[in-house]
Design an enzyme around this catalytic site. Structure first.
Site, short mmCIF file in Angstrom:
data_model
loop_
_atom_site.label_atom_id
_atom_site.label_comp_id
_atom_site.label_asym_id
_atom_site.label_seq_id
_atom_site.Cartn_x
_atom_site.Cartn_y
_atom_site.Cartn_z
N TRP A 1 56.25 29.14 35.81
CA TRP A 1 56.33 30.38 35.01
C TRP A 1 55.65 31.52 35.76
O TRP A 1 56.13 32.65 35.79
CB TRP A 1 55.62 30.20 33.65
CG TRP A 1 56.52 29.77 32.54
CD1 TRP A 1 56.52 28.55 31.93
CD2 TRP A 1 57.54 30.56 31.87
NE1 TRP A 1 57.49 28.53 30.94
CE2 TRP A 1 58.11 29.75 30.88
CE3 TRP A 1 58.01 31.86 32.03
CZ2 TRP A 1 59.14 30.19 30.05
CZ3 TRP A 1 59.04 32.31 31.20
CH2 TRP A 1 59.59 31.48 30.22
N ASN B 1 46.46 30.99 26.07
CA ASN B 1 47.85 31.45 26.13
C ASN B 1 48.51 31.53 24.75
O ASN B 1 49.23 32.48 24.45
CB ASN B 1 48.66 30.51 27.03
CG ASN B 1 50.11 30.94 27.14
OD1 ASN B 1 50.41 32.06 27.56
ND2 ASN B 1 51.02 30.08 26.71
N TRP C 1 58.71 52.77 18.76
CA TRP C 1 57.54 51.97 18.40
C TRP C 1 56.66 52.83 17.52
O TRP C 1 55.76 53.52 18.02
CB TRP C 1 56.78 51.52 19.67
CG TRP C 1 57.58 50.65 20.58
CD1 TRP C 1 58.24 51.04 21.71
CD2 TRP C 1 57.81 49.24 20.45
NE1 TRP C 1 58.88 49.95 22.29
CE2 TRP C 1 58.63 48.83 21.54
CE3 TRP C 1 57.42 48.27 19.52
CZ2 TRP C 1 59.05 47.51 21.71
CZ3 TRP C 1 57.84 46.95 19.70
CH2 TRP C 1 58.64 46.59 20.79
C1 LIG Z 1 50.92 38.59 26.48
C2 LIG Z 1 50.53 37.70 27.63
C3 LIG Z 1 49.79 38.22 28.69
C4 LIG Z 1 49.41 37.40 29.77
N1 LIG Z 1 48.72 37.96 30.82
C5 LIG Z 1 48.38 37.18 31.88
C6 LIG Z 1 47.69 37.73 32.98
O1 LIG Z 1 47.38 38.92 33.04
N2 LIG Z 1 47.35 36.89 34.01
C7 LIG Z 1 47.68 35.56 33.99
O2 LIG Z 1 47.34 34.85 34.95
N3 LIG Z 1 48.37 35.03 32.98
C8 LIG Z 1 48.73 35.79 31.91
N4 LIG Z 1 49.42 35.23 30.87
C9 LIG Z 1 49.84 33.82 30.97
C10 LIG Z 1 48.86 32.79 30.39
O3 LIG Z 1 48.46 33.16 29.11
C11 LIG Z 1 47.63 32.55 31.26
O4 LIG Z 1 48.02 32.33 32.58
C12 LIG Z 1 46.85 31.33 30.77
O5 LIG Z 1 46.42 31.52 29.45
C13 LIG Z 1 45.66 31.09 31.68
O6 LIG Z 1 44.91 29.98 31.24
P1 LIG Z 1 44.86 28.65 32.10
O7 LIG Z 1 44.54 28.95 33.51
O8 LIG Z 1 43.97 27.71 31.37
O9 LIG Z 1 46.37 28.18 32.01
P2 LIG Z 1 47.05 26.75 32.16
O10 LIG Z 1 47.74 26.46 30.87
O11 LIG Z 1 46.09 25.75 32.66
O12 LIG Z 1 48.21 27.01 33.22
C14 LIG Z 1 48.01 26.87 34.62
C15 LIG Z 1 48.37 28.12 35.35
O13 LIG Z 1 49.75 28.40 35.18
C16 LIG Z 1 49.97 29.80 35.08
N5 LIG Z 1 50.53 30.10 33.76
C17 LIG Z 1 50.38 29.38 32.62
N6 LIG Z 1 51.11 29.94 31.62
C18 LIG Z 1 51.72 31.02 32.15
C19 LIG Z 1 52.60 32.00 31.62
N7 LIG Z 1 53.03 31.98 30.34
N8 LIG Z 1 53.01 33.00 32.42
C20 LIG Z 1 52.63 33.04 33.72
N9 LIG Z 1 51.80 32.13 34.27
C21 LIG Z 1 51.36 31.14 33.50
C22 LIG Z 1 48.61 30.47 35.23
O14 LIG Z 1 48.43 30.82 36.58
C23 LIG Z 1 47.65 29.35 34.83
O15 LIG Z 1 46.38 29.47 35.39
C24 LIG Z 1 49.81 36.03 29.78
C25 LIG Z 1 50.54 35.52 28.71
C26 LIG Z 1 50.90 36.34 27.64
C27 LIG Z 1 51.68 35.76 26.50
#
Ligand SMILES: Cc1cc2nc3c(=O)[nH]c(=O)nc-3n(C[C@H](O)[C@H](O)[C@H](O)COP(=O)(O)OP(=O)(O)OC[C@H]3O[C@@H](n4cnc5c(N)ncnc54)[C@H](O)[C@@H]3O)c2cc1C
Length: 476
Positions: A284, A347, A312
């Site tokens: 993703w 997330n 909006w």
């Molecule tokens: C409105 C919104 C804004 C977001 N803004 C950001 C942001 O600015 N930076 C960011 O890194 N992520 C963002 N995300 C994606 C996601 O929420 C975070 O990457 C995640 O919560 C990070 O926690 P984790 O490292 O424990 O994720 P994990 O669940 O452990 O996932 C592993 C890695 O996969 C990637 N990842 C996971 N989910 C997503 C996703 N939906 N989209 C893209 N990459 C993903 C991240 O790099 C993450 O560290 C956003 C999601 C939403 C819905």
């Protein structure tokens, strides 16, 4: 060989498995490591104290790590091409090495640095580093970029993944005293106030510890079942480490896969599926990198042309209640307060709060996008823009506009016993869990000092559907 080269650190603040740094070290007996600080002051619409504080800690850690190699981090401030030119002239460097940044601004800076090297007649070496597959490596059979995640991810998953390298062991003698360096920055450099959030520990060592904990504690193996539950640690918490390049994506990928093989051999039934789910999240991340790369208009505008110009009508007052976590919807307020207190948000909560702002409060997704960027330690344009446009229903592979999550149902589904809510909204600590997931009776707040819900979800859902439907009809 007396050759001197520069390694320009950007979003790769580590010594382990750093592609450009590795090649720089192989190419010359002296590598001068440099980081160029941005020169904006006070107000930046897209960043704030949390991410800058984390950056300061990462630079301090990088500088220390370089010292242990007998090297020295050179810090400069200003426009990258101007500062690099100055440094090239001062040091007589014959080449510049750096890792590619796929972000809009990173891309633009890179072309200026490449033009600089051409003008000065020196080598410019740019590498793939922060992604497993670059945007142009994952295309449809017809050579077109994907617009939808599932076919993109199938292609992405099937491609052979690059191997990880080890840690760098030498960069040659430290740059001479004649090469000036700014001191390590503090928030004062940007004239920012202190961060009040409890941020993750910065630096490569801390990031490596987080990865180890994610794998060794078994969170990785239950990721498939647990990752949507925001209470406790159910995910890797590595996003800021990927954002700043404290860990290499190759190392994360290969270590998770290796752990999966071992776990499967030990008959850990859920492990292989969980690891597959985790790897799909990494896909993703790269899907959104590719979207921003191929469709840069998403940065300012809706990805889907149908929704360009959508009104909006949400108000500033509504936005402020959302931002401060005082909407009267416990699950939404918990998410927003987690963000305020930690600079991060689970997330599931990012989706719930983003949908609440756009679909219940009818505020422009760009306002939420910018607010998240100001607060998030892991804030980065591609994933943030992708997540916001997904939630608003305007993006690549977005939730269709008529699929509007009900915050009360999300709450009972993902935080049934209210542990997460009670952690971040202490006013609700003594409220029985079932009451946290439904609108209280009119005039009867859930607890003293906690507001009544600021809106009626079914009413605002209908209003949202009407706004989208009217816009669609007017465009036809
Ligand atoms: C409105 C919104 C804004 C977001 N803004 C950001 C942001 O600015 N930076 C960011 O890194 N992520 C963002 N995300 C994606 C996601 O929420 C975070 O990457 C995640 O919560 C990070 O926690 P984790 O490292 O424990 O994720 P994990 O669940 O452990 O996932 C592993 C890695 O996969 C990637 N990842 C996971 N989910 C997503 C996703 N939906 N989209 C893209 N990459 C993903 C991240 O790099 C993450 O560290 C956003 C999601 C939403 C819905």
């Amino acid at each position: 060989m007396s050759r001197t080269v520069l390694h320009w650190f950007r979003r790769d603040l580590r010594l382990t498995d750093n592609t450009a740094l590795h090649h720089a070290a192989q190419s010359a007996p002296q590598v001068i490591p440099v980081y160029i600080l941005s020169d904006w002051k006070q107000n930046h619409g897209w960043t704030g104290p949390n991410r800058q504080q984390f950056l300061c800690g990462c630079l301090e850690s990088l500088a220390k790590n370089l010292t242990t190699l007998g090297s020295r981090l050179i810090l400069r401030c200003g426009k990258a091409e101007a500062e690099l030119e100055r440094l090239i002239r001062e040091t007589g460097a014959e080449a510049v090495y750096f890792n590619r940044d796929y972000d809009l601004f990173g891309r633009a800076t890179e072309s200026r640095v490449q033009a600089l090297c051409t003008r000065l007649g020196i080598e410019c070496h740019v590498y793939q580093d922060s992604v497993l597959h670059e945007p142009d490596d994952v295309l449809t059979g017809g050579g077109q970029p994907y617009r939808v995640y599932t076919p993109y991810s199938k292609n992405w998953l099937n491609l052979p993944k690059p191997a990880a390298r080890g840690r760098i062991t030498s960069l040659g003698p430290p740059a001479g005293e004649s090469i000036t360096s700014l001191p390590l920055p503090t928030l004062a450099h940007w004239q920012l106030p202190a961060s009040t959030a409890h941020l993750p520990a910065p630096g490569e060592r801390a990031a490596r510890d987080r990865l180890k904990h994610f794998i060794d504690s078994g969170i990785l193996f239950s990721y498939g079942q647990q990752r949507n539950l925001p209470a406790g640690q159910t995910t890797s918490l590595l996003s800021q480490d990927l954002r700043f390049g404290l860990l290499s994506i190759r190392e994360i990928y290969h270590r998770c896969l290796a752990a999966g093989t071992q776990a499967a051999a030990a008959h850990h039934a859920a492990a292989p599926a969980s690891i597959q789910t985790y790897v799909k999240e990494l896909a993703w991340r790269e899907f959104y990198v590719a979207i921003l790369w191929h469709y840069p208009h998403v940065f300012a505008q809706e990805f889907a042309p149908d929704w360009v110009g959508l009104p909006w009508p949400g108000t500033e007052v509504d936005f402020q209640r959302w931002a401060t976590g005082t909407t009267g919807f416990p699950i939404v307020d918990a998410g927003m307060r987690q963000l305020l207190h930690t600079g991060l948000m689970h997330n599931r909560l990012r989706m719930i709060t983003a949908m609440f702002l756009t679909k219940d409060l009818h505020c422009d997704w760009r306002l939420g996008e910018a607010y998240f960027m100001q607060q998030l330690v892991d804030g980065e344009n591609a994933s943030n823009n992708g997540g916001w446009q997904w939630s608003a229903g305007t993006g690549a592979d977005a939730a269709p506009y008529f699929r509007i999550q009900n915050p009360w149902l999300q709450s009972i589904r993902f935080d049934p016993d209210g542990t997460y809510i009670k952690q971040w909204v202490p006013e609700l600590k003594h409220v029985p869990a079932p009451l946290l997931h439904e609108a209280p009776k009119p005039g009867q707040p859930l607890a003293k000092g906690y507001p009544l819900p600021m809106l009626d979800h079914p009413t605002e859902r209908d209003r949202c559907l009407a706004i989208f439907a009217k816009h669609k009809a007017e465009r036809q």
